[in-house]
Design a protein around this motif. Structure first.
Motif, PDB file in Angstrom:
ATOM      1  N   TYR A  33      47.997  99.447  28.351  1.00 46.07           N
ATOM      2  CA  TYR A  33      46.676  99.104  29.142  1.00 46.07           C
ATOM      3  C   TYR A  33      46.711  99.708  30.530  1.00 46.07           C
ATOM      4  N   GLN A  48      42.521  99.512  27.172  1.00 44.45           N
ATOM      5  CA  GLN A  48      43.494  99.376  26.248  1.00 44.45           C
ATOM      6  C   GLN A  48      43.780 100.221  25.111  1.00 44.45           C
ATOM      7  N   ARG A  55      41.238  99.907  21.852  1.00 48.87           N
ATOM      8  CA  ARG A  55      41.035  98.604  21.581  1.00 48.87           C
ATOM      9  C   ARG A  55      40.138  97.726  22.377  1.00 48.87           C
ATOM     10  N   ALA A  56      40.263  97.895  23.752  1.00 48.89           N
ATOM     11  CA  ALA A  56      39.420  97.064  24.635  1.00 48.89           C
ATOM     12  C   ALA A  56      38.802  97.832  25.689  1.00 48.89           C
ATOM     13  N   SER A  97      48.859  94.432  19.853  1.00 52.34           N
ATOM     14  CA  SER A  97      47.413  94.229  20.463  1.00 52.34           C
ATOM     15  C   SER A  97      47.073  93.036  20.727  1.00 52.34           C
ATOM     16  N   GLY A  98      47.580  91.867  19.973  1.00 50.31           N
ATOM     17  CA  GLY A  98      47.303  90.234  20.116  1.00 50.31           C
ATOM     18  C   GLY A  98      48.274  89.670  20.637  1.00 50.31           C
ATOM     19  N   PRO A 100      49.448  89.558  24.248  1.00 48.47           N
ATOM     20  CA  PRO A 100      49.308  89.911  25.594  1.00 48.47           C
ATOM     21  C   PRO A 100      50.204  89.311  26.303  1.00 48.47           C
ATOM     22  N   TYR A 101      50.797  88.083  26.152  1.00 50.08           N
ATOM     23  CA  TYR A 101      51.965  87.706  26.880  1.00 50.08           C
ATOM     24  C   TYR A 101      52.896  88.430  26.983  1.00 50.08           C
ATOM     25  N   GLN A 103      53.232  91.361  27.887  1.00 49.78           N
ATOM     26  CA  GLN A 103      52.663  92.754  28.549  1.00 49.78           C
ATOM     27  C   GLN A 103      53.429  92.870  29.778  1.00 49.78           C
TER      28      GLN A 103
ATOM     29  N   PHE B  35      47.356  83.487  31.805  1.00 55.20           N
ATOM     30  CA  PHE B  35      48.732  84.122  32.474  1.00 55.20           C
ATOM     31  C   PHE B  35      48.722  83.979  34.162  1.00 55.20           C
ATOM     32  N   PHE B  47      55.109  89.770  34.791  1.00 56.68           N
ATOM     33  CA  PHE B  47      54.478  88.653  34.070  1.00 56.68           C
ATOM     34  C   PHE B  47      55.649  87.289  34.229  1.00 56.68           C
ATOM     35  N   TYR B  50      52.653  82.391  30.178  1.00 54.51           N
ATOM     36  CA  TYR B  50      51.556  82.529  29.355  1.00 54.51           C
ATOM     37  C   TYR B  50      51.366  81.049  28.739  1.00 54.51           C
ATOM     38  N   GLY B 100      41.042  92.722  19.336  1.00 51.42           N
ATOM     39  CA  GLY B 100      40.660  94.075  19.153  1.00 51.42           C
ATOM     40  C   GLY B 100      39.658  94.251  20.299  1.00 51.42           C
ATOM     41  N   TYR B 102      39.831  92.510  23.304  1.00 52.73           N
ATOM     42  CA  TYR B 102      40.153  91.568  24.231  1.00 52.73           C
ATOM     43  C   TYR B 102      39.821  92.131  25.677  1.00 52.73           C
ATOM     44  N   TYR B 104      40.562  91.365  30.136  1.00 53.49           N
ATOM     45  CA  TYR B 104      41.450  90.846  30.925  1.00 53.49           C
ATOM     46  C   TYR B 104      40.814  90.742  32.426  1.00 53.49           C
TER      47      TYR B 104
END
Lengths: 114, 116
Positions: A33, A48, A55-56, A97-98, A100-101, A103, B35, B47, B50, B100, B102, B104
């Motif tokens: 990202y 991303q 992807r995004a 990809s799914g 994100p936590y 990251q 988050f 981070f 979450y 796919g 997403y 943020y």
């Protein structure tokens, strides 16, 4: 140390120029990202990639482009630079990809456009 | 309209006390993620925690907990037993969209200062 590396750490360039920022994700992470953090815009998600594919897409300008290579490192290309592009550019990576936590952010590249 | 709102630009807390950093969000997606990140003065983003929109329990990670109130669209971060090293900027963020696609979105941040 998150395991995400970014080069260079600092970059100073002039308006109108083009620069390339590089990011190597953590070992095993397939998603990369890109974010821009500036004083007036805050932290903005740019784009991303997952395993080489886009992807995004967030608030990425047309003057900016990115790609992810087969070895999973990614590059963010910024062209026709303007003073307002001065910012801290972060790269982050995650396993999927799914998820994100998971990251993790790199240390950032500070770009100064003069 | 702001999708992520952090109304406290700055907060002070005494060492060893608990502190709550506020975050409200706005989305029409039924599936989203929330988050919290910490950014010390050194600049890196770390981070913290979450919360998924379908998670029934509030997320906890050590001294960090997320007070998730879905009906009120709030996701406040609670830091217990504050330490001097907790002094930093804290960002609330939301992931929305389908897998796919997403996106943020980050709040403007809250600067926390822990006092000795």
């Amino acid at each position: 140390d998150s395991g995400v590396t970014q080069t260079p750490k600092h970059l100073i360039t002039a308006t109108g120029q083009r620069v390339t920022l590089r990011c190597s994700p953590r070992s095993g992470d397939l998603s990369v990202y890109w974010y821009q953090q500036s004083l007036d815009q805050g932290l903005q998600f740019l784009i991303q990639y997952y395993n080489g594919e886009e992807r995004a897409k967030g608030n990425i300008l047309e003057r900016f482009s990115a790609q992810q290579f087969p070895d999973l490192h990614s590059e963010l290309n910024l062209s026709s630079l303007e003073l307002g592009d001065s910012a801290l550019y972060f790269c982050a990576s995650s396993v999927g990809s799914g998820s994100p936590y998971e990251q993790y952010f790199g240390p950032g590249t500070r770009l100064t456009v003069t | 309209a702001q999708k992520i709102t952090q109304t406290q630009p700055g907060m002070f807390v005494q060492e060893k006390e608990a502190v709550t950093l506020d975050c409200t969000y706005d989305t029409s997606d039924p599936s989203y993620g929330l988050f919290w990140y910490k950014q010390p003065s050194s600049g890196e983003m770390i981070f913290l925690i979450y919360q998924g929109s379908y998670d029934q329990q509030n997320a906890t990670e050590g001294r960090y907990s997320l007070n998730f109130q879905k009906a009120r669209k709030s996701a406040n971060l609670v830091i217990s037993a504050s330490q001097l090293g907790d002094s930093a900027m804290y960002f609330c963020a939301m992931r929305e969209g389908a897998s796919g696609t997403y996106k943020y979105i980050f709040g403007t941040g809250t600067r926390l200062k822990v006092l000795a």
